[in-house]
Design an enzyme around this catalytic site. Structure first.
Site, short mmCIF file in Angstrom:
data_model
loop_
_atom_site.label_atom_id
_atom_site.label_comp_id
_atom_site.label_asym_id
_atom_site.label_seq_id
_atom_site.Cartn_x
_atom_site.Cartn_y
_atom_site.Cartn_z
N LEU A 72 0.82 -1.21 0.00
CA LEU A 72 0.00 0.00 0.00
C LEU A 72 0.86 1.26 0.00
O LEU A 72 0.34 2.37 -0.15
CB LEU A 72 -0.94 -0.01 1.21
CG LEU A 72 -1.75 -1.31 1.39
CD1 LEU A 72 -2.64 -1.20 2.61
CD2 LEU A 72 -2.56 -1.62 0.14
N ARG A 73 2.16 1.09 0.23
CA ARG A 73 3.19 2.13 0.11
C ARG A 73 3.19 3.17 1.23
O ARG A 73 4.04 4.06 1.23
CB ARG A 73 3.07 2.85 -1.24
CG ARG A 73 3.22 1.96 -2.46
CD ARG A 73 4.52 1.18 -2.45
NE ARG A 73 4.78 0.52 -3.74
CZ ARG A 73 5.73 -0.38 -3.93
NH1 ARG A 73 6.50 -0.73 -2.92
NH2 ARG A 73 5.92 -0.94 -5.11
N HIS A 188 9.94 -15.53 1.46
CA HIS A 188 10.19 -15.37 0.02
C HIS A 188 11.40 -16.24 -0.30
O HIS A 188 12.53 -15.90 0.04
CB HIS A 188 10.48 -13.90 -0.30
CG HIS A 188 10.93 -13.65 -1.70
ND1 HIS A 188 10.09 -13.77 -2.79
CD2 HIS A 188 12.14 -13.32 -2.21
CE1 HIS A 188 10.75 -13.50 -3.88
NE2 HIS A 188 12.00 -13.23 -3.56
N ASP A 314 -0.10 -9.77 -5.40
CA ASP A 314 1.26 -9.25 -5.30
C ASP A 314 1.32 -7.84 -5.86
O ASP A 314 2.18 -7.49 -6.67
CB ASP A 314 2.27 -10.17 -6.01
CG ASP A 314 3.70 -9.94 -5.52
OD1 ASP A 314 3.87 -9.25 -4.49
OD2 ASP A 314 4.64 -10.42 -6.17
N HIS A 318 3.45 1.76 -8.51
CA HIS A 318 4.58 2.68 -8.67
C HIS A 318 4.12 3.97 -9.33
O HIS A 318 3.12 3.98 -10.07
CB HIS A 318 5.68 2.07 -9.54
CG HIS A 318 6.48 1.00 -8.88
ND1 HIS A 318 7.28 1.22 -7.79
CD2 HIS A 318 6.60 -0.33 -9.17
CE1 HIS A 318 7.87 0.07 -7.43
NE2 HIS A 318 7.47 -0.87 -8.25
#
Length: 432
Positions: A72-73, A188, A314, A318
């Site tokens: 969500l940044r 990951h 995922d 940007h």
């Protein structure tokens, strides 16, 4: 739509095809909501008086989607997106619960950051946000975080995002510590030394473009190490974002021996291959990278066999400049919230999954991985509901995406499946 949460009132959703994989329900019946919960299916409960009726004739009604990985940044990268913008996009995509990785700025390694993210989501009221807590302090891979405090702050799982824990002893202790508090761990899988500096799958396309590759062996070695530690510690390990055929085979073998391991795959990995990078397409610069057609087919087979039980977006939004530099300088990731459901429905049309199993992969199954009572429509359950048109066609573009991030290799592609209503705890948070 206002950012202030609307009040919940009694609602009946009539005439829709109810699909609830958790209860093995697939039938055209009515659904009734009251007090933020499921009040009943079929006939309305005694004394129930709906203040709103949603006509779902010809539509599918399922639990609100649960997405295991969506960045969500916020905090720290608000120039890319915010909790407000991305939860609004999630509502437009039928997603009612998001798990966000801990690689914010600062990372989710203190209760204060976890509480901030949850508070921002609650104030906006578009979707429920469950932040993953940092497995190590500052995501440094060296010092174990205060997991007990993070759990109390609302973190359902621990994760180091996509940053490797190079020290195997530290990872072992972290898994043991997480298990002590009943926490699952999202890993990951990637060997840090083999994957470092890579940008695309190490294969024909990488060679043609002269780009540094990430070999299949990087993921295979990562899975092998993590499986050994899961077996040693008994920890509940979830592999976040598998991308190779060999890794899925190793997962299946471990699960057959009863190891408490699970995995998800990003929806785009079930469709796109390394060929999408041709022409230095920065929108297809992803980590893990897009692999071969054989890998894609193996991932599909693993989902169909129930070895990979969850499909996620995922989502990595940007700003435009992040994808405008020469390929090696661009940032990896794609905006993917609003393409999650259509890509999953595409697997049904391609006869990879039936509709009930497909919906399970984005509702009940990821909810179980998070150990949360979500993704179901039984009476008494929280009234998170997605109502979608499985036949509606739309084209991915700036005018059809609600997310602040427009970075997607699917731009211009026609998809099938569009959300008409999303309800969060009995409140309408999206109508389209």
């Amino acid at each position: 739509m206002s950012d202030a949460p609307a009040a919940a009132h009694p609602i009946s959703i009539r005439g829709g095809r109810i699909i609830d994989p958790a209860a093995d329900i697939d039938a055209v019946i009515d659904l009734h909501l009251a007090g933020g919960a499921i009040a009943g299916l079929g006939e309305a409960p005694a004394g129930f008086d709906a203040l709103q009726v949603i006509d779902a004739t010809g539509l599918v009604v399922c639990p609100g989607l649960v997405d295991l990985s969506a960045r969500l940044r916020q905090p720290g990268q608000e120039h890319k997106a915010t909790v407000a913008s991305e939860t609004r996009a999630a509502a437009a995509a039928g997603i009612t619960t998001l798990c966000c990785p801990p690689d914010t700025l600062p990372p989710v390694d203190t209760p204060a950051v976890a509480q901030l993210i949850r508070q921002l989501a609650e104030e906006r009221g578009h979707a429920r946000v469950l932040p993953a807590g940092a497995l190590t302090r500052g995501l440094d891979g060296e010092h174990i975080s205060e997991m007990a405090a993070l759990k109390l702050a609302g973190c359902p799982v621990m994760s180091n995002a996509d940053r490797p824990v190079r020290n195997t002893r530290v990872l072992r202790r972290a898994l043991e510590y997480a298990s002590t508090y009943g926490l699952g761990t999202f890993l990951h899988p990637a060997d840090a030394y083999l994957s470092e500096g890579g940008m695309v799958h190490e294969g024909l396309v990488a060679t043609q473009l002269g780009l540094p590759g990430i070999p299949e062996a990087a993921e295979v070695l990562g899975v092998a190490r993590d499986l050994a530690l899961a077996e040693q510690t008994g920890a509940r390990v979830h592999f976040r974002g598998l991308s190779t055929a060999r890794a899925t085979a190793m997962l299946a073998e471990a699960r057959s021996r009863g190891l408490p391991v699970s995995a998800d795959v990003a929806a785009h990995q079930l469709w796109l291959t390394e060929d999408a990078v041709a022409g230095f397409n920065a929108d297809a610069h992803l980590i893990p990278p897009l692999r071969t057609a054989a890998d894609r087919d193996a991932l599909r087979a693993a989902v169909a066999a129930g070895e990979i039980t969850a499909i996620c977006s995922d989502h990595q939004p940007h700003e435009p400049d992040a994808k405008l530099s020469p390929f090696p300088q661009t940032e990896p990731g794609m905006s993917a919230l609003e393409t999650l459901l259509p890509l999953v429905l595409g697997l049904v049309r391609n006869e990879v999954l039936d509709l009930c199993d497909a919906i399970a992969c984005v509702t009940a199954n990821p909810a179980a991985i998070l150990d949360r009572p979500l993704g179901r429509l039984q009476p008494g359950a929280v009234a998170d509901v997605c109502v979608f048109d499985p036949h509606a066609r739309w084209t991915v573009g700036d005018d059809t995406l609600a997310s602040r991030g427009r970075n997607t290799p699917l731009r211009g592609v026609e998809l099938t499946g569009r959300v008409r209503w999303t309800l969060l705890a009995g409140r309408v948070v999206h109508q389209g």
